[in-house]
Scaffold this active site. Structure first.
Site, PDB file in Angstrom:
ATOM      1  N   GLY A   1     -12.988   0.782  -0.476  1.00  0.00           N
ATOM      2  CA  GLY A   1     -12.983   2.062   0.215  1.00  0.00           C
ATOM      3  C   GLY A   1     -12.540   1.931   1.662  1.00  0.00           C
ATOM      4  N   ALA A   2     -13.135   0.979   2.380  1.00  0.00           N
ATOM      5  CA  ALA A   2     -12.775   0.778   3.787  1.00  0.00           C
ATOM      6  C   ALA A   2     -11.306   0.367   3.921  1.00  0.00           C
ATOM      7  CB  ALA A   2     -13.686  -0.280   4.406  1.00  0.00           C
TER       8      ALA A   2
ATOM      9  N   ASP B   1      -5.120  -2.034  -2.682  1.00  0.00           N
ATOM     10  CA  ASP B   1      -5.672  -0.933  -1.899  1.00  0.00           C
ATOM     11  C   ASP B   1      -4.610  -0.318  -1.000  1.00  0.00           C
ATOM     12  OD1 ASP B   1      -8.199  -1.364  -3.009  1.00  0.00           O
ATOM     13  OD2 ASP B   1      -8.732  -2.819  -1.457  1.00  0.00           O
TER      14      ASP B   1
ATOM     15  N   CYS C   1       1.861  -5.903   3.384  1.00  0.00           N
ATOM     16  CA  CYS C   1       0.451  -6.296   3.379  1.00  0.00           C
ATOM     17  C   CYS C   1       0.262  -7.767   3.025  1.00  0.00           C
ATOM     18  CB  CYS C   1      -0.319  -5.404   2.414  1.00  0.00           C
ATOM     19  SG  CYS C   1      -2.014  -5.921   2.089  1.00  0.00           S
TER      20      CYS C   1
ATOM     21  N   SER D   1      -4.108  -6.713   7.547  1.00  0.00           N
ATOM     22  CA  SER D   1      -2.786  -6.772   6.922  1.00  0.00           C
ATOM     23  C   SER D   1      -2.190  -5.403   6.646  1.00  0.00           C
ATOM     24  CB  SER D   1      -2.874  -7.547   5.596  1.00  0.00           C
ATOM     25  OG  SER D   1      -3.590  -6.809   4.618  1.00  0.00           O
TER      26      SER D   1
ATOM     27  N   GLY E   1       5.891  -4.973  -9.778  1.00  0.00           N
ATOM     28  CA  GLY E   1       6.054  -3.618  -9.275  1.00  0.00           C
ATOM     29  C   GLY E   1       4.966  -2.680  -9.727  1.00  0.00           C
TER      30      GLY E   1
END
Length: 389
Positions: free
Chosen positions: A104-105, A336, A366, A375, A307
């Site tokens: 979530g963060a 994420d 990232c 990142s 991908g």
């Protein structure tokens, strides 16, 4: 703790603000509302034509429907190793550090660093890990009014990230405040930010009951009656909901599937949740059909180095190849980043093809930096990469 510092190339471009936290999600703070950067307009992105002029987002960001992430927050304990230990084996780590993370963060930080107004709804403990997480999110410009500090001895959620030399990782999570201490019912005031959202992101590192309550009470309500699909707009005319499959290793409740718009697993999560092998694209397509049968019409599958693919029931899938990274240092947080970037593009009105390409570029950047939140790329970096490929 210096581990929370973001690298210069990834510094957040939004104004940071430390915000007092509340005891319960059902009680809002009494301080002035969180405001995103007032004097800077955020550039939007154009993917199809790299020479097209960028259209700035209006200068009053408060009118932009925000990305709202309801989910987990962890202190990630990174352990750098050459290989995973065998059963009964003890090995030495080359390095260790603790960084803010949690699905979530991570997604909230990514949304804010991509210059879209973003709020996080979650829980932390009264410990150093909680301060680590809220500090990192605040630096990224994430709205923290709906973060709750759980009183008592319940620790902030944390994770052990075993990072191998090739950038691949294995993760063990400890729920802590992510899995305990939630209010039994959210009132309208406590989740007003969800009702006013442009899009909502959920994950499975918090209880399914919380996800169901958010999706059911404040977003689109879908009732399946025979072969009919009756969609009833809830109080805010229907907020689209994306559920990231990452988190607990357990079946997704059928009720939750009925209330989400897009389900987003990676290929291993897809196989585990459907019981269908996912070694080939044909098998992945069959697994997605199982998801359709369970009630979700749109499935966004993250395929790592291969991908991604977006499936809509009854339509031809959209396939997006991965955008190659110059180097892969750490894949933690890549999924994420992909999901949050896709959500940002979607709420900004981009086509599904554009959303996939934007997300692929964000994920490519990232994996080239260690740590999850550090990142996360900024919008300019993503646009620059898209113009170069």
């Amino acid at each position: 703790m210096t581990a929370t510092a973001l690298s210069p190339s990834n510094n957040c471009r939004l104004k940071s603000q430390i915000i007092p936290l509340t005891k319960h999600l059902t009680k809002t703070i009494t301080t002035a509302p969180f405001h995103f950067t007032k004097r800077r307009s955020f550039p939007s992105f154009a993917i199809k034509n790299e020479h097209q002029n960028q259209t700035p987002v209006p200068r009053n960001p408060s009118k932009i429907p925000p990305l709202v992430v309801v989910g987990s927050a962890n202190a990630d304990i990174y352990v750098e190793i050459d290989r995973l230990p065998g059963v009964g084996e003890t090995i030495s780590a080359k390095n260790s550090q603790t960084l803010a993370g949690g699905k979530g963060a991570n997604q909230a930080a990514c949304g804010a660093k991509l210059s879209h107004p973003t709020y996080f709804v979650g829980q932390v403990g009264e410990d150093a890990s909680g301060k680590l997480i809220t500090g990192a999110l605040s630096e990224c410009g994430v709205g923290l009014e709906y973060v709750s500090v759980v009183k008592g001895n319940l620790p902030t959620g944390h994770a052990v990230v075993m990072l191998q030399a090739d950038g691949q990782n294995s993760i063990i999570i400890v729920g802590g405040t992510n899995m305990s201490g939630w209010a039994e019912k959210f009132d309208d005031e406590g989740l007003k930010v969800v009702k006013n959202a442009g899009i909502v992101l959920l994950q499975r590192e918090i209880p399914d009951s919380v996800n169901i309550q958010v999706a059911k009470d404040f977003c689109k309500i879908r009732f399946c009656i025979g072969k009919c699909d009756l969609v009833v707009a809830a109080r805010n005319a229907g907020v689209p909901v994306i559920l990231d499959a990452g988190g607990m290793d357990a079946p997704v409740p059928r009720e939750l599937f009925n209330f989400i718009d897009i389900f987003s697993p990676n290929e291993s999560e897809l196989g585990r949740l459907t019981g269908v092998p996912t070694d080939s694209f044909e098998q992945i397509s069959q697994a997605v059909l199982k998801c359709h049968e369970m009630g979700v019409k749109q499935v966004l599958v993250k395929l790592g180095a291969k991908g991604s693919a977006f499936f809509v029931e009854g339509e031809k899938p959209i396939i997006q190849p991965a955008i190659s990274a110059a180097r892969v240092l750490d894949t933690t947080g890549a999924g994420d980043t992909f999901t949050a970037a896709f959500a940002v593009a979607l709420v900004e009105g981009k086509s599904k093809e554009e959303c996939l390409r934007f997300a692929a570029a964000a994920a490519s950047l990232c994996v080239q930096v260690k740590g999850a939140i550090p990142s996360m790329p900024d919008r300019k970096s993503v646009l620059d990469l898209l113009q170069s490929v």
